[in-house]
Design an enzyme around this catalytic site. Structure first.
Site, PDB file in Angstrom:
ATOM      1  N   TYR A  60      42.669  30.582  52.006  1.00 28.17           N
ATOM      2  CA  TYR A  60      42.710  32.072  51.639  1.00 28.17           C
ATOM      3  C   TYR A  60      44.217  32.529  52.116  1.00 28.17           C
ATOM      4  CZ  TYR A  60      41.998  36.883  51.333  1.00 28.17           C
ATOM      5  OH  TYR A  60      42.097  38.330  50.927  1.00 28.17           O
ATOM      6  N   GLU A 110      46.793  38.679  46.600  1.00 27.75           N
ATOM      7  CA  GLU A 110      45.865  37.921  46.979  1.00 27.75           C
ATOM      8  C   GLU A 110      46.103  36.600  46.352  1.00 27.75           C
ATOM      9  OE1 GLU A 110      41.621  38.482  46.039  1.00 27.75           O
ATOM     10  OE2 GLU A 110      41.333  38.540  48.153  1.00 27.75           O
TER      11      GLU A 110
END
Ligand code: ADP
Ligand code: MG
Length: 398
Positions: free
Chosen positions: A119, A207
């Site tokens: 992530y 993101e």
């Protein structure tokens, strides 16, 4: 402003970030050509909507199956089958609300051999006034769960704007993501690239979930979600061109055309205000008296009669609105102008719900007089408290 995954990847690629080859598709006629242009043996069919959680999403329509909005296809035929099931249907994810969003675009992408899913995100960290990276080894589809259950598994690193991403920053990011060898080498170039893209394009959020380590050891941006700072869009006509209005609330688009800030919410009281602070106070006090705002429309400091009327009509378009509270402090904008705008809009829209108007500031007496003499069914209020109680009572009585 938000853009689609495939557009975000194109932007990142233009800065040199590693992304897979892929082809955006707007109609079924283009699927075959798209799939033929990619090598296989694995293709990924990805629904393009402005919402995350697509992989775990479900389509409303039964014929679309329950396999989610991101599907791995091991043959060209499967790509076609999935494309048919997805295009035009409604995908419900944790971020879309119960009605889901209609899938009008697909991205057919080269499949990657994934070793690990990581992530990475970037945002403007208000506490440090810096752009910050947030990274975790626990990438993939459950990052919200990770943030909730094991926040220590996420590293936040803010970047000094004077130096940009330093070698020490890179070392920290590589370590947090447990990157070694080829992947660590890739990290050295990727982190500065992402920082450059973020700052040069005035992003407010980037993101990458997941960022993957492939079986060959290299890093790849496998998903990308980007939002841009609306106040900086005038500097980026190329980004403005990426806007997909079908993804936005029709009322928010209309509001932006009038240069009004309109925000849709879940309650029953429509709010017309000026200034963000007054908007917050108005919503707080509505809640205090036991109702919820349906929306708020901030007409800003210098609106004229037409703009006030436009704001009013936009608020009225929301079928959940059971009453309207106009709460305006007339500073630069004079109360009599607001009163005239409100009255014009009430007449034009044949207002059928209760309306409470609280005015304060320049020309307030004249404003109140105009409303009182209009002969329209407008409930005047003296202060914020009074206004909130009156609109809440009116809505509850209705
Ligand atoms: P979302 O976050 O909206 O669910 P993603 O793009 O992150 O969508 O895709 C969900 C999952 O699908 C990823 O975590 C990954 O496991 C898999 N996936 C996505 N794109 C690819 C690809 N090009 N190759 C292989 N697997 C992929
Ligand atoms: Mg994702």
């Amino acid at each position: 402003m938000n853009i689609h995954e495939y557009q975000a990847k194109a932007v990142l690629k233009s800065f040199g970030a590693p992304v897979a080859d892929g082809v955006p598709v707007l109609s079924l006629d283009d699927v075959q050509k798209a799939v033929d242009s990619l090598p296989g043996p694995l293709w990924v069919v990805k629904s393009q909507i402005h919402a995350g959680g697509r992989g775990k999403g479900k389509f409303v329509e039964a014929e679309a199956g329950e396999k989610g909005g991101v599907r791995l296809a091991f043959s060209k035929e499967d790509v076609m089958t999935y494309a048919k099931q997805m295009l035009g249907n409604h995908l419900v994810t944790a971020q879309t609300g119960a009605d889901g969003k209609q899938v009008n675009r697909l991205y057919i992408e080269d499949g990657a051999d994934i070793d690990r899913e990581l992530y990475l995100s970037m945002l403007v960290d208000r506490s440090t006034s810096r752009v910050a990276f947030m990274v975790s080894t626990e990438g993939g589809m459950d990052i919200e769960q990770v943030a909730h259950d094991t926040p220590e598994k996420i590293l936040t690193l803010s970047i000094d704007p004077e130096t940009g991403v330093t070698d020490a920053d890179i070392a920290k990011l590589n370590e947090a993501l447990k990157l070694e060898g080829t992947a660590a080498e890739d990290g050295k170039t990727l982190f500065p690239i992402l920082y450059k893209a973020f700052t040069e394009k005035d992003m407010s959020l980037l993101e990458v979930n997941p960022l993957i380590v492939m079986e060959n050891g290299h890093l790849r941006v496998l998903d990308a979600k980007v939002s841009f700072d609306g106040n900086a869009l005038f500097r980026h006509p190329d980004i403005v061109d990426l806007r997909d209005k079908t993804e936005e609330d029709e009322k928010e688009i209309e509001a932006s055309e009038w240069d009004l800030a309109y925000i849709a919410l879940d309650g029953t009281i429509g709010c017309m205000v000026n200034g963000a602070g007054l908007a917050m106070a108005t919503m707080d006090i509505i809640k205090l008296y036991g109702e919820e705002p349906a929306n708020f429309c901030d007409v800003g400091g210098g609106a004229g009669k037409e703009k006030v009327a436009a704001a009013f009509k936009i608020i009225m378009k929301d079928p959940n609105v059971k009453g309207i509270l106009v709460n305006i402090f007339g500073g630069i904008m004079k109360c009599d102008v607001i009163a005239e705008g409100v009255i014009a809009a009430v007449k034009e829209t044949n207002l059928a719900v209760p309306l409470v108007v609280r005015l304060e500031g320049t020309n307030v007496d004249l404003g109140k007089k105009i409303i009182a003499e209009s002969g329209l069914n407008v409930i005047p209020a003296d202060d914020l408290d009074d206004a909130a109680q009156k609109i809440v009572n009116a809505v509850k009585g209705a």
